[in-house]
Design an enzyme around this catalytic site. Structure first.
Site, PDB file in Angstrom:
ATOM      1  N   GLU A  76       5.271 -10.879  -7.852  1.00 34.18           N
ATOM      2  CA  GLU A  76       4.566 -10.991  -6.506  1.00 34.18           C
ATOM      3  C   GLU A  76       5.759 -10.714  -5.310  1.00 34.18           C
ATOM      4  O   GLU A  76       5.189 -10.284  -4.266  1.00 34.18           O
ATOM      5  CB  GLU A  76       4.171 -12.545  -6.481  1.00 34.18           C
ATOM      6  CG  GLU A  76       3.554 -12.964  -5.091  1.00 34.18           C
ATOM      7  CD  GLU A  76       1.915 -12.227  -5.184  1.00 34.18           C
ATOM      8  OE1 GLU A  76       1.764 -11.558  -6.002  1.00 34.18           O
ATOM      9  OE2 GLU A  76       1.407 -12.533  -4.022  1.00 34.18           O
ATOM     10  N   ASP A  77       6.817 -11.035  -5.525  1.00 41.15           N
ATOM     11  CA  ASP A  77       7.688 -10.999  -4.270  1.00 41.15           C
ATOM     12  C   ASP A  77       8.807  -9.938  -4.480  1.00 41.15           C
ATOM     13  O   ASP A  77       9.322  -9.855  -3.394  1.00 41.15           O
ATOM     14  CB  ASP A  77       8.382 -12.425  -4.060  1.00 41.15           C
ATOM     15  CG  ASP A  77       7.461 -13.514  -3.805  1.00 41.15           C
ATOM     16  OD1 ASP A  77       6.359 -13.269  -3.172  1.00 41.15           O
ATOM     17  OD2 ASP A  77       7.679 -14.635  -3.935  1.00 41.15           O
TER      18      ASP A  77
END
Ligand code: MN
Length: 748
Positions: A76-77
């Protein structure tokens, strides 16, 4: 920040066979991927996955779960991809990280309907492998512990989501420590005053009871060792949120809580639990009804323990929990602990497989299977409603869309939850295929089909029936709008009539030009104000046509003639009873149809499209000559021309409005009328009167005895009729009865 070797050591301490290479690789990969990213606290971002991994080592989870914890935010990051993680760490770990990525994108405190849908997605994401949930809970716990670093406006939302979803989910999985910590931090964030108060009182109580706790602990330890029993005795106090919840649930104050303090006695074997119980029950008096044996009958989340409450040395109630070390671990760590102690062997890597045998996982598995099938909503709801969403009901649209509503919700709430447009046009409903009233309380699993009509506007009374804020606000908005429209229509009618009578041109442009003068901002507002009676038609007329001469000023007259000015303006005053007094009959004979001053305003009963009310006790029924009186802020009140109350308005001609009946015979409405009847005081005479009214399909609303003489009764009967013809038929029938001496209509 924890060093790489420290983390590996923590794992190998409880799992000597752990895959150290895997842990090292995940540590390095995640650290490199997160690089120079920072947390809101100013710490390097990598400290977060590392702390999440550490929380999971406390739960003694397998090495794959620890690796997933380290990697959980990379997809996600960072620029990490599922493919890359699959190839480096294997598909099993890739899938787990992917599941966590999906959960991260869910917004669980959106509107309730969407929340249910997202909750469903959450359960599906954790369906395959409970380790996804364990990492997610640890992730949330660390985020909650560091919530203070988040911007203030984000904290409430995160805390709310934790309180509503993650804490109950942890509880459902039997992870009570996790649940309590999540709840306490959420509680402190969402309700700081209550949290503060309770922690202060707790500290106070702790100080006062220090000796008591020590004394019970000492007595119990001594007694047990006297009998050669090895036991760990530990005092424990309730957590702030658990106290708060109990105070709310039982509606009691802090002082009335009896079990803020408790003891936990941990022993080696199940037999020892019952021996300890014997010792306790012979040392202190017990509180009846508080003994619970969750060893022979475990709770649904596998919780096992014996509970009993004693009366302590200073008459204080104290709860004791007795359990084995294994039971204690399961009680605290739930599903996370289960694999560990299965058959006394270490579950290690295969926690997912081993935990399948525990009941919490069984629940999760069953629930998610039902969700995946998607065709047995009732069962799904039966299972999920247990602990989560206990105050909600889940219903379905005919197409199977899930709508979550608060308990007590009606089809009206349902309609508005689906779409405001559906709520505003709702006229009826089918629940599970059957036509039901809109006030029906909905239950779990109900399929609701909303019947709609485009000509519908929601009646104001719905506001009291709806329980959801969304429905209430929408109903308020819609009725306000429709009432405004109705006043506007009435105002337009009144203005056009007034302009017409004065032989002046009426146009919206003319009104537009005088808005300021009347302190309104639009023509619609001006029309509504005239309709409500807040601005008089005469004043609008004068402002739009300054050359207009008010006839009342032009033709002054003696006070006795005052009322007749209205006639000149066509305000319907010719129906007014002059001081000499016209009989009802003569009033009825005079007709407004010959009135050259234009058509009267049509009155369609109470359900018409202009705001009309009928004078209380006025008793106007269709066929009666009627007049409307404009009442500021209320609109039009209808009186029959013979009503004595009309005298009050004799000198306010500007309030009189010409009206006529316009009743739809296909959609009949009944109107109240009142009769004054004198009848002989004979047995059955009232029954005979009621029978005549009934036979003529009149509804009796009320009967009041006015006078009861030995020979005669005088009574007032309120009844409902279709129109004047109907009423007169009833009156004539009554008059034919020999024991009825007189019948007359009463108008208030
Ligand atoms: Mn995270």
């Amino acid at each position: 920040m924890m060093r790489q070797y420290e983390l590996v050591e923590r794992v190998t301490r409880y799992n000597p066979d752990a895959d150290e290479a895997l842990l090292n690789k995940a540590y390095v990969y995640a650290m490199q991927k997160h690089g120079s990213q920072m947390r809101a606290s100013g710490d390097p971002y990598f400290s977060h996955p590392l702390e999440v991994a550490a929380i999971l080592t406390d739960l003694r989870l397998d090495d794959a779960t620890i690796a997933v914890a380290l990697l959980h935010d990379t997809i996600e990051d960072t620029d990490a991809t599922r493919t890359e993680i699959d190839s480096l760490f294997g598909e099993e770990i890739g899938k787990l990280v992917d599941g966590l990525t999906k959960i991260k994108r869910l917004d669980l405190v959106s509107q309730k309907a969407k929340q249910a849908e997202n909750f469903r997605k959450l359960l599906l994401a954790i369906a395959d492998d409970v380790r996804v949930l364990l990492v997610k809970l640890a992730d949330r716990l660390h985020n909650m512990r560091t919530l203070g670093h988040m911007p203030e406006h984000k904290r409430g939302r995160i805390a709310e989501e934790t309180m509503e979803i993650y804490a109950p989910l942890a509880g459902r999985m039997g992870m009570h420590d996790m649940r309590e910590e999540l709840e306490d931090i959420s509680f402190r964030t969402l309700n700081p005053e209550a949290y503060e108060t309770i922690t202060e009182r707790l500290a106070d109580l702790r100080e006062r009871n220090r000796d008591l706790i020590a004394s019970i602990e000492q007595t119990l330890t001594e007694r047990l060792s006297d009998r050669g029993m090895a036991a760990l005795v530990k005092g424990r106090e309730k957590r702030p949120y658990s106290i708060f919840r109990k105070m709310q649930r039982k509606a009691i104050g802090f002082e009335q809580l009896s079990d803020i303090y408790g003891f936990r006695v941990t022993v080696g074997t199940m037999e020892a639990c019952y021996r300890v119980l014997g010792v306790i029950h012979t040392t202190w008096p017990t509180v009846p009804g508080r003994f619970k044996d969750y060893i022979s009958t475990p709770k649904q989340n596998d919780y096992k323990s014996i509970h009993t409450t004693i009366v302590g040395p200073s008459r204080q109630r104290v709860e004791l929990q007795i359990r084995t070390i294994t039971m204690d671990r399961i009680a605290e760590y739930g599903i996370a602990a289960h694999a560990l102690y299965k058959d006394g062997e270490f579950g290690g890597r295969n926690i997912a497989r081993h935990s399948e045998d525990c009941r919490a996982f069984e629940w999760l598995r069953r629930t998610t299977e039902l969700l995946a099938q998607g065709d047995t909503p009732e069962e799904f709801l039966e299972n999920t409603k247990l602990e989560l969403f206990h105050d909600q009901v889940f219903c379905f649209t005919p197409k199977g869309r899930l709508i979550a509503l608060p308990r007590g919700a009606t089809p009206i709430d349902f309609a508005y939850a689906v779409h405001t447009g559906i709520g505003n046009t709702c006229v009826g409903c089918k629940v599970n295929g059957k036509i039901m009233p809109l006030v029906t309380e909905l239950h779990n699993g109900d399929e609701v089909d909303i019947i709609r009509s485009q000509s519908q506007t929601p009646p104001p009374a719905w506001e009291a029936i709806a329980v959801t804020g969304k429905a209430r606000a929408a109903i308020r908005r819609a009725t306000r709008e429709s009432v405004r429209k109705q006043y506007g229509a009435l105002g337009e009618h009144i203005l056009k009539r007034a302009f017409d009578r004065a032989s002046k041109v009426y146009s919206e442009d003319l009104l537009e030009a005088v808005l300021n003068e009347h302190s309104v901002s639009s023509v619609a507002d001006l029309l509504a104000a005239v309709g409500r009676g807040d601005i008089t038609a005469q004043n609008v007329l004068k402002s739009a046509h300054p050359d207009y001469q008010d006839e009342r000023v032009a033709v002054p007259g003696p006070p006795s003639e005052e009322g007749w000015f209205g006639l000149k303006q066509g305000y319907g005053l010719k129906f007014r009873i002059p001081p000499s007094g016209l009989s009802d009959e003569s009033a009825n004979v005079s007709s407004p149809d010959g009135d050259a001053s234009g058509p009267a305003l049509p009155i369609r009963g109470l359900s018409g499209d202009i705001p009309v009310s009928f004078a209380p006790d006025g008793g106007a029924v269709p066929g009666d000559r009627i007049v409307g009186i404009l009442t500021p802020s209320e609109g039009l009140t209808i009186y029959p021309i013979q009503s004595p109350s009309l005298k009050e308005f004799d000198d306010q001609t500007e309030r009189w409005v010409d009206v006529r009946w316009d009743i739809d015979i296909n959609n009949p409405e009944r109107f109240p009328a009142r009769l004054d009847i004198s009848a002989a005081n004979e047995p059955g005479s009232l029954a005979a009167i009621a029978q005549i009214i009934g036979e003529n399909s009149g509804n009796i609303d009320n009967v009041k005895m006015v006078q009861r003489a030995p020979d005669f009764h005088q009574m007032v009967i309120d009844l409902e009729v279709w129109d004047l013809k109907h009423l007169n038929r009833i009156i004539n029938q009554l008059r034919t009865k020999p024991n009825v001496s007189s019948v007359s209509r009463v108008n208030g």
